[in-house]
Design an enzyme around this catalytic site. Structure first.
Site, PDB file in Angstrom:
ATOM      1  N   ARG A 103     143.367-109.596  56.885  1.00 29.90           N
ATOM      2  CA  ARG A 103     142.171-109.175  57.622  1.00 29.90           C
ATOM      3  C   ARG A 103     140.999-110.057  57.195  1.00 29.90           C
ATOM      4  NH1 ARG A 103     140.470-103.401  54.716  1.00 29.90           N
ATOM      5  NH2 ARG A 103     140.347-104.219  52.616  1.00 29.90           N
ATOM      6  N   ASN A 141     132.804-104.309  58.929  1.00 31.65           N
ATOM      7  CA  ASN A 141     133.227-103.603  57.717  1.00 31.65           C
ATOM      8  C   ASN A 141     133.077-104.518  56.518  1.00 31.65           C
ATOM      9  OD1 ASN A 141     134.601-101.098  56.680  1.00 31.65           O
ATOM     10  ND2 ASN A 141     135.986-102.636  55.842  1.00 31.65           N
ATOM     11  N   GLU A 142     132.382-104.041  55.505  1.00 38.32           N
ATOM     12  CA  GLU A 142     132.283-104.752  54.224  1.00 38.32           C
ATOM     13  C   GLU A 142     132.191-106.276  54.421  1.00 38.32           C
ATOM     14  OE1 GLU A 142     135.439-103.531  51.587  1.00 38.32           O
ATOM     15  OE2 GLU A 142     134.362-101.711  51.057  1.00 38.32           O
ATOM     16  N   GLU A 298     132.700 -94.911  51.581  1.00 34.06           N
ATOM     17  CA  GLU A 298     134.113 -94.959  51.190  1.00 34.06           C
ATOM     18  C   GLU A 298     134.232 -94.702  49.703  1.00 34.06           C
ATOM     19  OE1 GLU A 298     136.315 -98.517  51.871  1.00 34.06           O
ATOM     20  OE2 GLU A 298     135.571 -98.768  53.907  1.00 34.06           O
ATOM     21  N   TRP A 306     144.802-101.716  44.716  1.00 32.78           N
ATOM     22  CA  TRP A 306     144.512-103.151  44.587  1.00 32.78           C
ATOM     23  C   TRP A 306     144.170-103.595  43.171  1.00 32.78           C
ATOM     24  CZ3 TRP A 306     139.505-102.611  43.132  1.00 32.78           C
ATOM     25  CH2 TRP A 306     138.755-101.581  43.718  1.00 32.78           C
ATOM     26  N   GLU A 346     148.239-100.917  52.515  1.00 30.14           N
ATOM     27  CA  GLU A 346     147.522 -99.847  51.811  1.00 30.14           C
ATOM     28  C   GLU A 346     148.298 -98.537  51.780  1.00 30.14           C
ATOM     29  OE1 GLU A 346     143.640-100.290  53.756  1.00 30.14           O
ATOM     30  OE2 GLU A 346     142.957-101.315  51.943  1.00 30.14           O
ATOM     31  N   PHE A 348     150.067 -97.357  49.515  1.00 30.67           N
ATOM     32  CA  PHE A 348     149.968 -96.672  48.220  1.00 30.67           C
ATOM     33  C   PHE A 348     148.543 -96.227  47.901  1.00 30.67           C
ATOM     34  CE2 PHE A 348     154.008 -98.887  47.639  1.00 30.67           C
ATOM     35  CZ  PHE A 348     154.784 -97.854  47.126  1.00 30.67           C
TER      36      PHE A 348
HETATM   37  C1  GAL Z   1     137.606-101.220  51.261  1.00 27.44           C
HETATM   38  C2  GAL Z   1     137.841-101.355  52.756  1.00 27.44           C
HETATM   39  C3  GAL Z   1     138.805-100.315  53.281  1.00 27.44           C
HETATM   40  C4  GAL Z   1     139.969-100.182  52.363  1.00 27.44           C
HETATM   41  C5  GAL Z   1     139.505 -99.857  50.978  1.00 27.44           C
HETATM   42  C6  GAL Z   1     140.634 -99.669  49.982  1.00 27.44           C
HETATM   43  O1  GAL Z   1     137.274-102.454  50.741  1.00 27.44           O
HETATM   44  O2  GAL Z   1     136.631-101.255  53.455  1.00 27.44           O
HETATM   45  O3  GAL Z   1     139.207-100.672  54.573  1.00 27.44           O
HETATM   46  O4  GAL Z   1     140.689-101.379  52.366  1.00 27.44           O
HETATM   47  O5  GAL Z   1     138.702-100.899  50.510  1.00 27.44           O
HETATM   48  O6  GAL Z   1     140.151 -99.359  48.709  1.00 27.44           O
END
Ligand code: GAL
Length: 659
Positions: A103, A141-142, A298, A306, A346, A348
């Site tokens: 992405r 997003n971010e 979030e 990650w 994602e 997990f």
């Molecule tokens: C953020 C992102 C989300 C998701 C999340 C996972 O960076 O905006 O889409 O990937 O991390 O922690």
């Protein structure tokens, strides 16, 4: 108070959407961020849009009483777009291309990306701008999360344009960048490149401008989308999600363009101090928004996917970190994501609704928090009424971490060390720009403020003249906004205010270096707060007209001044000629708070108890696994009961209106 999360229904068949709405109601969800990564589902081909499924999802949510923070869906271009317009893809400093398959594979300056993103936003806005479910817009997003800088040919062209607008002609650029050095004089803007891989250090002034440009290029994308939404008559607040103190975007510059600040936050459950850095980012968000409520957009319900190792949150910890945000001004607590993904990178990552369903601790805690937030009701305005401010400045961040300096400094870590010392002492802090409004503060700390503009120097001087206490610490006031020394060496802009001038930086061996490395590592000093330890730098100070409050006691600076104070107007300016270690930062902080007459929010609480002020409400959180007590008389906001002493179990929180 918004409660909910990212909702990605395109990953599931329609019968799941219906179940989702029922479960959302059970969890107390009031808002979902919808469609953030749905571009390829919304637009299967250029000029072709499929909104039927999205109409249905929004309709179901609306019927279920759940509001929508609708995404513009531009964060991940679909495969067809990249196939047709390969100039969408960004490049690294070696010219290597980033490929699709993940992405955020777009160059912010790619004309194709901009055109296609604009078409998408027009289509989404046209269709949903008047939908009663849509109460907020979530742009992209971010920004820059994965790709901080793009070095593609598109970026090169846009950078040159940015430089033309800033400098007008190559002569001015040559002067500002010091291009007479290393035979770098350019005769045409076309000779300027992004700081791609070069044999040795690239020009630091050019690098600084490239970082400014990269942040601006992304901001331009944001304002492009925002303006499209507005052109369709959008009246809902428009946001894009920040990432705390994130290096690649100068959020001071972004914040005024955003209706409601929102932030994504993932403190590591394995790190017992992570809650303090999280508190810093909450205060940063409140400060960026000018003390207006913001949204925790979030966070993870449990583990992320990650880190090298991804611990789940401890029982109660998710609520503790959520209430930390509310206590520090958030009017919304949201998660990534609503339902855990069955497939993809994602799968997990935790979610509000885990794979294992509603019979889980995660679900119970999510539903409990939803109920508590509902019961809490309106907790009032977000103003933290802080009397202490910490200077935090992206331009300085970019400049102070440049290469070829006396020592390597981690600006974020050094600023948050001061923040942590204040946080441990239960003192409310605002984060300020060096040119920002300092009225109302008693104490301002500017750590490693290497880049000082004339306007910032005048601002700090005004603060001291009006009676403020200002602490400036080592490696500050070194260069101007072009990363150039001023005439007269170091500490020129603040010299009068400080009454002292740095003559030599005196780099020390960084403490984390191999213990067998030769050379001085620590610079002990003595002062009114007791004895302390300096690290990284022990500067040689020429004291012109200031009091010397502390001297170095050992090593090459033994006997020389370490801390000075000069009175100006009704205030005082302090200069500390070293970087104090963590313990010393604590001692100095306590002493400075007393000097400035700042009291803690509560007395005698453990350092693992957090206390935050929001208007007339104090939020008290136990971030440790040990039970603890806090003396605080008032009314419990959640229950309405009178309280004298709070007994807090592990991760327990209370909100109290003090008597
Ligand atoms: C953020 C992102 C989300 C998701 C999340 C996972 O960076 O905006 O889409 O990937 O991390 O922690």
């Amino acid at each position: 108070m918004y409660y909910g999360g990212d909702y990605n229904p395109e990953q599931f068949p329609p019968h799941v959407w219906e179940e989702d709405v029922v479960r959302m109601q059970e969890a107390g969800v009031t808002l979902v961020s919808l469609g953030i990564f749905a571009w390829s589902r919304i637009q299967p081909a250029e000029g072709k849009f499929d909104f039927e499924w999205l109409d249905r999802v929004i309709g179901l949510l609306h019927d279920g009483g759940i509001a929508v923070d609708l995404a513009t869906a531009t964060a991940s271009p679909p495969p067809w777009a990249v196939q047709q317009y390969p100039d969408i893809l960004p490049q690294d400093e070696n010219g290597a291309r980033y490929w699709p398959g993940s992405r955020q594979h777009y160059a912010p300056t790619s004309p194709s990306y901009r055109r296609l993103a604009a078409e998408l936003v027009h289509a989404i806005a046209e269709r949903y701008v008047n939908h009663p479910a849509v109460v907020m817009w979530h742009v992209n997003n971010e920004y820059a999360c994965h790709l901080r800088h793009d070095y593609s040919d598109n970026a090169a062209a846009a950078f040159r344009q940015w430089l033309r607008a800033k400098y007008g002609d190559v002569g001015t650029l040559n002067e500002a960048w010091g291009n007479a050095f290393w035979s770098s004089l350019v005769t045409d803007f076309e000779q300027v490149h992004p700081p791609r891989k070069a044999p040795y250090s690239v020009n630091p002034a050019g690098l600084l401008d490239f970082k400014r440009f990269s942040s601006d290029a992304l901001l331009e994308l944001y304002t492009m989308e925002r303006d499209i939404l507005l052109s369709h008559g959008a009246t809902q607040p428009i946001t894009t999600n920040f990432m705390g103190a994130f290096a690649a975007a100068d959020y001071w510059k972004w914040a005024p363009e955003i209706d409601i600040i929102s932030d994504d936050s993932y403190p590591d459950p394995n790190d017992p101090e992570a809650f303090r850095t999280a508190a810093f980012t909450r205060d940063l968000m409140r400060s960026l928004g000018g003390q207006q409520p913001w949204i925790l957009m979030e966070q993870a319900a449990g583990a992320v996917n990650w880190r090298p190792t991804n611990a789940p949150k401890a029982p109660g910890q998710m609520a503790a970190l959520s209430m930390q945000a509310v206590g520090r001004g958030a009017d919304g607590v949201m998660f990534f994501q609503w339902r855990q993904s069955r497939r993809g990178a994602e799968k997990f990552h935790s979610a509000m609704l885990p794979h294992a369903g509603t019979g889980t601790r995660t679900w119970r805690e999510v539903a409990q928090l939803g109920a508590d937030l509902k019961a809490l009701g309106d907790v009032g305005g977000a103003d933290g009424r802080a009397r202490v401010a910490l200077v935090f400045d992206w331009e300085n961040w970019w400049a102070v971490e440049g290469s070829d300096h006396p020592v390597e400094l981690d600006y974020g870590a050094l600023v948050t060390r001061w923040y942590a010392a204040l946080h441990r002492r239960h003192v409310m802090v605002d984060i300020v720009h060096p040119e920002g409004d300092l009225g109302g503060y008693s104490l301002v700390i500017a750590a490693q403020q290497y880049l000082v503009t004339d306007a910032a120097a005048a601002n700090l001087r005004g603060f001291v003249e009006r009676g403020g206490h200002l602490l400036v610490t080592a490696f500050s006031d070194v260069v101007d906004e072009s990363d150039a020394f001023r005439d007269g060496g170091f500490t020129v802009a603040l010299r009068d205010l400080l009454g002292a001038q740095v003559k030599e930086f005196g780099a020390l061996v960084p403490p984390e270096f191999d213990a067998s490395a030769p050379g001085e590592r620590f610079a002990p000093f003595d002062g009114p707060f007791g004895s302390g330890t300096g690290t990284l730098l022990a500067e040689e100070l020429d004291v012109v007209d200031a009091e010397v409050l502390a001297h170095f006691t050992e090593g090459r600076r033994s006997g020389d001044p370490a801390l000075t104070r000069k009175r100006t107007g009704a205030g005082r300016a302090y200069y500390l000629a070293t970087v104090p270690d963590e313990v010393t930062t604590g001692g100095l902080t306590a002493w400075l708070l007393a000097e400035a007459g700042v009291e803690p929010l509560v007395a005698g609480a453990s350092e693992f108890v957090e206390v935050a002020r929001r208007g007339d409400v104090l939020t008290v959180i136990n971030h440790s696994a040990e039970r603890t007590e806090v003396a605080l008389a008032g009314t419990d906001v959640l229950t309405g009961d009178a309280v004298e002493t709070l007994e807090l179990d592990a991760y327990e929180w209370r909100m109290v209106r003090p008597r």
